[in-house]
Design a protein around this motif. Structure first.
Motif, PDB file in Angstrom:
ATOM      1  N   ASN B 156       0.824  -1.208   0.000  1.00 43.16           N
ATOM      2  CA  ASN B 156       0.000   0.000   0.000  1.00 43.16           C
ATOM      3  C   ASN B 156       0.863   1.265   0.000  1.00 43.16           C
ATOM      4  O   ASN B 156       0.529   2.267  -0.644  1.00 43.16           O
ATOM      5  CB  ASN B 156      -0.936   0.000   1.207  1.00 43.16           C
ATOM      6  N   SER B 201      -5.370  -5.092  -0.214  1.00 39.14           N
ATOM      7  CA  SER B 201      -4.548  -4.140  -0.951  1.00 39.14           C
ATOM      8  C   SER B 201      -5.365  -3.463  -2.054  1.00 39.14           C
ATOM      9  O   SER B 201      -5.211  -2.258  -2.310  1.00 39.14           O
ATOM     10  CB  SER B 201      -3.333  -4.857  -1.530  1.00 39.14           C
ATOM     11  N   HIS B 204      -7.403  -0.746  -0.496  1.00 38.89           N
ATOM     12  CA  HIS B 204      -6.611   0.447  -0.202  1.00 38.89           C
ATOM     13  C   HIS B 204      -6.444   1.311  -1.449  1.00 38.89           C
ATOM     14  O   HIS B 204      -6.639   2.534  -1.401  1.00 38.89           O
ATOM     15  CB  HIS B 204      -5.242   0.067   0.360  1.00 38.89           C
TER      16      HIS B 204
END
Lengths: 484, 484
Positions: B156, B201, B204
């Motif tokens: 991230n 992920s 994000h």
């Protein structure tokens, strides 16, 4: 116009890295290398405690401390021997990177001969040669074996520039008297004329550097197809008479080899053509040697003639992959050549990188049917080995193995100071302006994070280094290049 | 943290060079390219008479002259589309140039896994990723398809950095849940865990760039041997569910192919493994594809999956020579990847140079018994072709062919300003300090003498250019890199 000398003795302090043997680099840290006014290394004191022992060192050498220049290095910098370019065509420098999809014989006619012929214009020659010598110095080339052109004044100008700019050089007027293999405006008139012009250029170099301390002539038959038998015979005799080195091309391209066989049917192979005229001497530099037979490699080894491996050129103009390990196994000495502009780059570091990559191409599975897996694996050259070829190997090829290529007492100080980039801790590795942050130095593309071993730092330099990492260059102890 | 936007419209004036088709560059001189606040190209006016027509242009576009930034160029400079790196491992950046004589499988264990595992430390990850993104931007990479690591916070962070620094990017959390093919401290716990972390992920990235305007997730099974069947199956389902792109490795190394055959005996070849799990989509990027069979190339073409050709890596770790012409002939789209750190350089220009050289190795006489002379000759890639691969080819590989890769109305302005070095007439080509003379710019190693055609200048750039020639870089019209 004798080669310039230093007025003072010098001490270089810091880390020194050089080749101990083919596959081994030696790392000398906290070391002092002492260089006298003539440029000769007179002491190498490893693990030297700088503060305490300089005076002791001076008194041992009989030096007066007030007449010594001390060169210290920044953290992470190291001295490395200057590179030796065993094969470069100075007049082709402006064509670097220009070759299309051509191979040797059409490349010569399309790109090379017209450019070389045009350097009869000395204003243009000065611009091109000046740039070429400066540029190769900036890449750490302290010795270069140059082909010039057939023109004597331009060839002499190249020798003058090498001497003035301080680069150790072999400068050869190109001999090519076969009218079938040259344009009408770029060919020697006859074998006799070719030899006379060659002697003229030798006389000039002897006049400007009588002991060939920095610049030496080199007999330069372009390649067998360019020369008549008469010319090759006379050059062989001149080599015997003068003991001068010889440089030419050998077995670069398959079509060229066929051409040589048709032009010299009496010879048993390409190498034998040169041998028949006395041109394979222990001071002969043979560029390329890509497609040699076992018999030819054996002949080179017996004569003590050496090979200039030019991986950038051989890849770019599709000549082939020279088998360096195979040559070394047979006792043939090998160095590296940039072969500008068959090769696209004036950098010996790029040639070293490509030598390593070309050796990997030789090691690929489909390569050379009949070669065993073990031999393919052995073909790979290591970082250490290509750096040897770039320095000591090259020194052997040009006959200077006792004078340059390493930091040893009795050798001359031909060296480069290498600095690598350190990635900062603090600012998250983010710099506002890559390159010249803080108005400071541009350390190029080698990024050292701090946890690397010295071996890894050297590998990073070989793979991502360029002229930005070559901070200073010395030849014979004389500073000849500084990067701001 | 939405992607930053420009406040003003922009006009770029000067020479623009881009690929018209695979083997043809278009040269647009005296041209104006107009870019609106969103970064989109809204007009390309070739042969524009700058002084006279700017106002006409503005009124046509409905622009207010007081809200337009005008960017002019110096003589000899040109705009080129930003490069697209279709395959790069950001966490391996510190290992660039370090690989010894290893090949794929031992290289992974010796160099790669330990470095990737260590980036769980976010301070270290920030330093490495920040440097990597900055560095690739400085080389003109406007879009990169990144592999991160298995760690979600570090992955991230990489996405955050790309967005903040303005690089268009695909960022993939690496999936590897086969414990037999990974160190104990660097492996996903299970297929389910692997998928859950991947979704984390993705969430994000959706949160920081909801439309994936700049940064997009990419599903990233490391390569077949690293993943269990369960994991590959779930990733295939996720690709179908989300329409997200996929990236993985294919047929890089002979030993790897044998390993895949032993792990997936049910599949008819390596490519078929991915196909069996729904992972060969039109948005799939397959790195390497060196040793494909005819059947596999046909499968890729039918699925519309694309290949990332990584010549630096394939040469350096002795994987083989990918047959780019052969792939293109079969209708498989190809772009270039640096594959840091199997590849030693973060530069797509270096990858283009090596793509051309590797294609020459494929054209060498001894290569591939059974291939005709004509086919060997056809294997050679030209300067124009490797630049196509670096831009439009890459755009197609990452599914952005309608948005980036050229200067066309409707595309976004991802571009680099290129400046080459001009060798002075006056001072005999001799400068006191190479590089930064007059305290000015360092134009690197491309030396233009003034008589070159534009085609020759571009060839010189491809062969001797580096980040010093990339003066400025824009992504989506936003200036993201300036060289002093």
């Amino acid at each position: 116009m004798a080669p310039p000398k230093n007025e003072r003795n010098q001490v270089f302090l810091g880390s020194f890295i050089h080749s101990k043997k083919l596959d081994e680099l030696e790392y000398l840290h906290n070391t002092a290398v002492c260089v006298d006014k003539s440029g000769k290394i007179v002491a190498v004191e490893a693990e030297h405690d700088v503060e305490k022992n300089l005076d002791t060192l001076y008194s041992k050498l009989g030096w007066d401390a007030s007449n010594v220049d001390v060169h210290s290095t920044k953290e992470g910098q190291f001295f490395f021997p200057g590179f030796i370019d065993t094969h470069i065509h100075a007049p082709q420098y402006p064509n670097a990177g220009i070759f299309g999809k051509s191979t040797l014989l059409d490349w010569l006619n399309t790109y090379t001969f017209p450019m070389e012929a045009s350097l009869k214009d000395l204003t243009k020659a000065r611009r091109v040669y000046g740039r070429c010598v400066r540029k190769t110095l900036s890449h750490g080339t302290t010795t270069a074996a140059y082909y010039a052109t057939i023109d004597v004044p331009a060839t002499n100008l190249l020798a003058d520039l090498c001497l003035a700019l301080g680069q150790r050089a072999f400068v050869g007027r190109v001999c090519m008297d076969n009218p079938d293999m040259a344009p009408a405006d770029y060919v020697d008139e006859s074998a006799d004329a070719s030899l006379a012009l060659t002697r003229e250029s030798i006389a000039h170099i002897r006049a400007i550097d009588p002991d060939y301390a920095l610049v030496s002539p080199v007999l330069t038959p372009r390649f067998a197809p360019s020369c008549t038998r008469d010319s090759l015979r006379q050059l062989g005799a001149l080599a015997a008479e003068t003991g001068l080195p010889v440089q030419t091309h050998l077995s670069e391209n398959v079509r060229e080899i066929e051409l040589v066989a048709s032009l010299f049917p009496e010879a048993d192979g390409y190498a034998a053509v040169y041998d028949g005229f006395g041109l394979l001497t222990p001071r002969t530099i043979l560029a390329h040697a890509v497609h040699l037979s076992e018999a030819e490699a054996g002949l080179l080894a017996r004569r003590g003639s050496k090979v200039s491996h030019c991986p950038c050129s051989n890849s770019a103009i599709t000549s082939g992959e020279a088998r360096v390990r195979w040559l070394l196994d047979r006792g043939v000495g090998v160095g590296l050549g940039t072969d500008v502009s068959g090769g696209y780059s004036p950098s010996v570091l790029e040639a070293a990188r490509l030598a390593l990559l070309v050796s990997r191409h030789l090691a690929m599975p489909h390569q050379q049917p009949g070669v065993s897996d073990a031999d393919r694996e052995r073909a790979k050259l290591s970082v250490e080995e290509v750096l040897y070829l770039a320095t000591r190997g090259g020194a052997e090829v040009v006959g200077l193995e006792r004078r340059v290529g390493a930091f040893e007492v009795g050798m001359e100080f031909d060296a480069q100071l290498i600095g690598l980039g350190l990635v900062e801790e603090a600012s998250a590795g983010i710099k506002e302006n890559e390159g010249q942050e803080d108005g400071g130095e541009d350390d190029g593309n080698v990024d050292v994070f701090g946890w690397e071993t010295w071996e890894e730092k050297v590998a990073k330099w070989v793979f991502n280094g360029d002229d930005r990492n070559t901070k200073r260059v010395w030849v014979k102890g004389r500073l000849v290049h500084t990067r701001v």
